[in-house]
Design a protein around this motif. Structure first.
Motif, PDB file in Angstrom:
ATOM      1  N   VAL A 188      -2.352 -28.625 -14.930  1.00 49.54           N
ATOM      2  CA  VAL A 188      -2.218 -29.798 -14.718  1.00 49.54           C
ATOM      3  C   VAL A 188      -3.015 -30.741 -15.764  1.00 49.54           C
ATOM      4  N   ASP A 189      -2.623 -31.388 -16.688  1.00 52.18           N
ATOM      5  CA  ASP A 189      -3.377 -31.866 -17.955  1.00 52.18           C
ATOM      6  C   ASP A 189      -3.905 -30.583 -18.759  1.00 52.18           C
ATOM      7  N   ASN A 190      -5.133 -30.313 -18.918  1.00 49.56           N
ATOM      8  CA  ASN A 190      -5.595 -29.001 -19.305  1.00 49.56           C
ATOM      9  C   ASN A 190      -6.286 -28.198 -18.164  1.00 49.56           C
ATOM     10  N   SER A 191      -5.998 -28.630 -17.041  1.00 48.93           N
ATOM     11  CA  SER A 191      -6.680 -27.806 -16.023  1.00 48.93           C
ATOM     12  C   SER A 191      -5.844 -26.772 -15.612  1.00 48.93           C
ATOM     13  N   ILE A 192      -6.343 -25.457 -15.186  1.00 53.11           N
ATOM     14  CA  ILE A 192      -5.574 -24.753 -14.241  1.00 53.11           C
ATOM     15  C   ILE A 192      -5.917 -24.891 -12.781  1.00 53.11           C
ATOM     16  N   VAL A 193      -4.916 -25.115 -11.778  1.00 49.90           N
ATOM     17  CA  VAL A 193      -4.895 -25.212 -10.756  1.00 49.90           C
ATOM     18  C   VAL A 193      -3.866 -24.450  -9.835  1.00 49.90           C
ATOM     19  N   LEU A 194      -4.332 -24.305  -8.521  1.00 47.67           N
ATOM     20  CA  LEU A 194      -3.285 -23.557  -7.617  1.00 47.67           C
ATOM     21  C   LEU A 194      -2.251 -24.396  -7.090  1.00 47.67           C
ATOM     22  N   LYS A 195      -1.144 -24.245  -7.293  1.00 51.30           N
ATOM     23  CA  LYS A 195       0.119 -24.940  -6.575  1.00 51.30           C
ATOM     24  C   LYS A 195       1.270 -23.972  -6.139  1.00 51.30           C
ATOM     25  N   ARG A 196       2.125 -24.637  -5.519  1.00 45.32           N
ATOM     26  CA  ARG A 196       3.191 -23.917  -4.639  1.00 45.32           C
ATOM     27  C   ARG A 196       4.113 -23.656  -6.030  1.00 45.32           C
ATOM     28  N   ARG A 197       4.831 -22.244  -5.824  1.00 39.71           N
ATOM     29  CA  ARG A 197       5.923 -22.166  -6.927  1.00 39.71           C
ATOM     30  C   ARG A 197       6.982 -23.218  -7.097  1.00 39.71           C
ATOM     31  N   ASN A 198       7.146 -23.607  -8.435  1.00 38.56           N
ATOM     32  CA  ASN A 198       7.949 -24.685  -8.565  1.00 38.56           C
ATOM     33  C   ASN A 198       8.941 -24.142  -9.704  1.00 38.56           C
ATOM     34  N   GLY A 199       8.785 -22.896 -10.277  1.00 38.95           N
ATOM     35  CA  GLY A 199       9.678 -22.167 -11.368  1.00 38.95           C
ATOM     36  C   GLY A 199       9.359 -22.912 -12.759  1.00 38.95           C
ATOM     37  N   PHE A 200       8.598 -23.976 -12.814  1.00 43.38           N
ATOM     38  CA  PHE A 200       8.489 -24.300 -14.144  1.00 43.38           C
ATOM     39  C   PHE A 200       7.574 -23.493 -15.141  1.00 43.38           C
ATOM     40  N   PRO A 201       7.782 -23.549 -16.734  1.00 41.23           N
ATOM     41  CA  PRO A 201       7.234 -22.853 -17.448  1.00 41.23           C
ATOM     42  C   PRO A 201       5.728 -23.017 -17.370  1.00 41.23           C
ATOM     43  N   THR A 202       5.053 -24.051 -16.958  1.00 39.15           N
ATOM     44  CA  THR A 202       3.671 -24.167 -16.839  1.00 39.15           C
ATOM     45  C   THR A 202       3.076 -23.207 -15.642  1.00 39.15           C
ATOM     46  N   GLN A 203       3.924 -22.455 -15.008  1.00 41.47           N
ATOM     47  CA  GLN A 203       3.668 -21.303 -14.046  1.00 41.47           C
ATOM     48  C   GLN A 203       3.522 -20.136 -14.559  1.00 41.47           C
ATOM     49  N   LYS A 204       4.060 -19.962 -16.016  1.00 43.06           N
ATOM     50  CA  LYS A 204       4.242 -18.668 -16.411  1.00 43.06           C
ATOM     51  C   LYS A 204       3.185 -18.168 -17.442  1.00 43.06           C
ATOM     52  N   TRP A 205       2.803 -17.046 -17.437  1.00 43.11           N
ATOM     53  CA  TRP A 205       1.910 -16.515 -18.263  1.00 43.11           C
ATOM     54  C   TRP A 205       2.034 -15.151 -18.732  1.00 43.11           C
ATOM     55  N   PHE A 206       1.524 -14.732 -19.946  1.00 38.15           N
ATOM     56  CA  PHE A 206       1.538 -13.466 -20.688  1.00 38.15           C
ATOM     57  C   PHE A 206       0.273 -13.241 -21.306  1.00 38.15           C
ATOM     58  N   PHE A 207       0.219 -12.060 -21.372  1.00 33.84           N
ATOM     59  CA  PHE A 207      -1.131 -11.395 -22.105  1.00 33.84           C
ATOM     60  C   PHE A 207      -0.400 -11.159 -23.499  1.00 33.84           C
ATOM     61  N   ASP A 208      -1.440 -11.562 -24.391  1.00 35.94           N
ATOM     62  CA  ASP A 208      -1.349 -11.492 -25.901  1.00 35.94           C
ATOM     63  C   ASP A 208      -2.144 -10.381 -26.377  1.00 35.94           C
ATOM     64  N   ASP A 209      -1.645  -9.340 -26.678  1.00 33.86           N
ATOM     65  CA  ASP A 209      -2.359  -8.060 -26.939  1.00 33.86           C
ATOM     66  C   ASP A 209      -3.204  -8.310 -28.339  1.00 33.86           C
ATOM     67  N   HIS A 210      -2.619  -9.156 -29.223  1.00 36.53           N
ATOM     68  CA  HIS A 210      -3.113  -9.295 -30.439  1.00 36.53           C
ATOM     69  C   HIS A 210      -4.655 -10.090 -30.235  1.00 36.53           C
ATOM     70  N   SER A 211      -4.450 -11.280 -29.403  1.00 35.98           N
ATOM     71  CA  SER A 211      -5.604 -12.123 -29.502  1.00 35.98           C
ATOM     72  C   SER A 211      -6.679 -11.589 -28.130  1.00 35.98           C
ATOM     73  N   LYS A 212      -5.703 -10.935 -27.371  1.00 37.03           N
ATOM     74  CA  LYS A 212      -6.512 -10.503 -25.945  1.00 37.03           C
ATOM     75  C   LYS A 212      -6.744 -11.492 -24.887  1.00 37.03           C
ATOM     76  N   THR A 213      -5.974 -12.701 -25.083  1.00 33.79           N
ATOM     77  CA  THR A 213      -5.951 -13.554 -24.160  1.00 33.79           C
ATOM     78  C   THR A 213      -4.825 -13.699 -23.216  1.00 33.79           C
TER      79      THR A 213
END
Length: 78
Positions: free
Chosen positions: A10-35
């Motif tokens: 939400v804006d640039n903050s990470i918050v807890l929300k109920r599942r909505n299926g939006f891509p803003t709730q999907k994350w991946f580990f980038d092995d190159h940057s370790k982020t």
């Protein structure tokens, strides 16, 4: 999460929300940057607010600084 909540952007903050299926709730580990990056904003990663001086998580442009480096240890993000 055990409570059935998801990390969302939400804006640039990470918050807890109920599942909505939006891509803003999907994350991946980038092995190159370790982020952990956002699927919605691939140029942004989890970051400790205020360049590591804050208490909250936010998404910020990936720069690989120490306050963005994440590892998974014993079921916890460290």
């Amino acid at each position: 999460m055990a409570s059935g909540r998801y990390l969302d952007i939400v804006d640039n903050s990470i918050v807890l929300k109920r599942r909505n299926g939006f891509p803003t709730q999907k994350w991946f580990f980038d092995d190159h940057s370790k982020t952990i990056k956002s699927v919605a904003f691939k140029d942004k990663s989890w970051s400790i607010q205020s360049q590591g001086k804050g208490r909250n998580l936010e998404v910020f442009k990936t720069n690989g600084e120490w306050f963005q480096l994440i590892r998974f240890d014993r079921n916890n993000f460290v």
